[in-house]
Design an enzyme around this catalytic site. Structure first.
Site: not given
Length: 361
Positions: A102, A169, A193
């Site tokens: 990511w 992030d 999450k």
């Protein structure tokens, strides 16, 4: 049989959140309407949005410190684009730390806007550690990092000090551990999450860093436009935001981030101790960089895979197959996973050891 949900995301959420959200699907706030059909402009949902934004700041310790919380759509992947749009100046540059898939995707998006300096990368080691020694250019418009790497099972335990804005992030470990969140100028995280279902993304941004790029920003991608509209510039993801609010309220009732961190530390310690003790398993990640959220582990002998797979499936364990980039297994231990589920996995690993050690190959 109870399922022990180790899915990396969308993932396990608190049972009471499922029950409350299910009731709201049938009748929200005794309105006679479902949460799925109410207007996002109704007073009932405006109250949800306002409370969710305020509670996010409260739990992060950022209330009254110049930050705004937004609930946006299109996932953290859109933030890979929105960050440079809003923070990289025309003819400017940004600094990125490459610690996984990511982070790499975020770097790719930033390169479309200007000079993008990768200050360090662990790619050559298949992202099994977090780079430690690197220099952040003082003239960069911002520094971007990824706090937890879901696929590879690494986690930043500390963050570099710099005078430029810091963007993080936090998609897979936000609200899971105590951090001084004031060291970040912009935080973003997909909800799926620790916070809610897929479909919304939390952005927490310090207002003073915005409006300085000199570039034209499409309205839908402009953080300032979303702040002015109080996260209602376009129709928000009503149900995911409502479930996120319920999850944040559940976290606050448990004692907030400090309380959940103790539970997460205990879960991670239990599983990693078994990975290190059991001669049939190994962890590929550098021990000092192991993630408390996503424990990646491998079998020492892949020929034993059918035996282990049959045992964990029989025990009601779900979602521990590793990402194709790494292989093996990945146990995602997000906030709502009870330690009892971790004990079930540990018991399976010990049963596997006994079974294999008494088998002739």
């Amino acid at each position: 049989m109870k399922k022990h949900n180790y899915s990396a995301g969308p993932c396990i959420l608190p049972q009471e959140v499922f029950e409350q959200s299910a009731a709201a699907v049938l009748d929200f706030n005794h309105s006679g309407l479902s949460i799925l059909e109410i207007s996002h402009r109704s007073k009932d949902f405006v109250a949800v949005m306002d409370e969710a934004r305020a509670l996010a700041l409260e739990l992060l310790g950022l209330t009254g410190k110049g930050y705004q919380a937004l609930f946006l759509s299109s996932g953290a992947s859109l933030e890979f684009l929105m960050v440079p749009y809003n923070l990289m100046k025309v003819d400017g540059k940004a600094a990125y730390l490459d610690t996984g898939t990511w982070a790499s995707n975020a770097i790719t998006e930033a390169k479309a806007f200007g000079e993008t300096v990768v200050v360090a990368s662990s790619k050559n080691d298949n992202y099994t550690h977090i780079p430690k020694e690197y220099t952040i250019p003082a003239d960069a418009d911002y520094f971007h990092c990824t706090s937890n790497n879901t696929i590879f099972g690494t986690q930043m335990k500390s963050f570099p000090k710099t005078d430029i804005p810091v963007v993080c992030d936090m998609s897979s470990d936000i609200f899971s551990r105590v951090i001084d969140f004031t060291q970040f100028d912009l935080i973003y995280a997909g909800a799926q999450k620790n916070m809610g279902p897929a479909g919304t993304t939390l952005v927490v941004v310090k207002e003073e860093i915005l409006g300085k790029t000199g570039r034209a920003i499409p309205a839908i991608l402009d953080y300032q436009k979303h702040i002015k509209a109080e996260s209602m510039y376009n129709t928000p993801a009503v149900f995911p935001i409502y479930v996120s609010l319920l999850t944040l309220k559940w976290l606050k009732a448990k004692g907030g981030i400090a309380a959940i961190e103790k539970e997460n530390d205990a879960k991670a310690a239990l599983l990693y101790a078994e990975i290190d003790r059991n001669p049939y398993f190994k962890g590929p990640v550098a021990k000092e960089d192991r993630s408390n959220m996503n424990a990646v582990f491998l079998l020492n002998d892949e020929a034993h895979t059918p035996i282990f797979d049959s045992l964990w499936k029989e025990a009601g364990i779900s979602g521990i197959t590793g990402h194709r980039s790494v292989g093996g297994y990945r146990a995602s231990m997000y906030n709502a996973l009870p330690i009892e589920s971790v004990q079930v996995l540990v018991d399976v690993m010990q049963d596997f050891e006994k079974k294999v050690s008494g088998t002739k190959f």
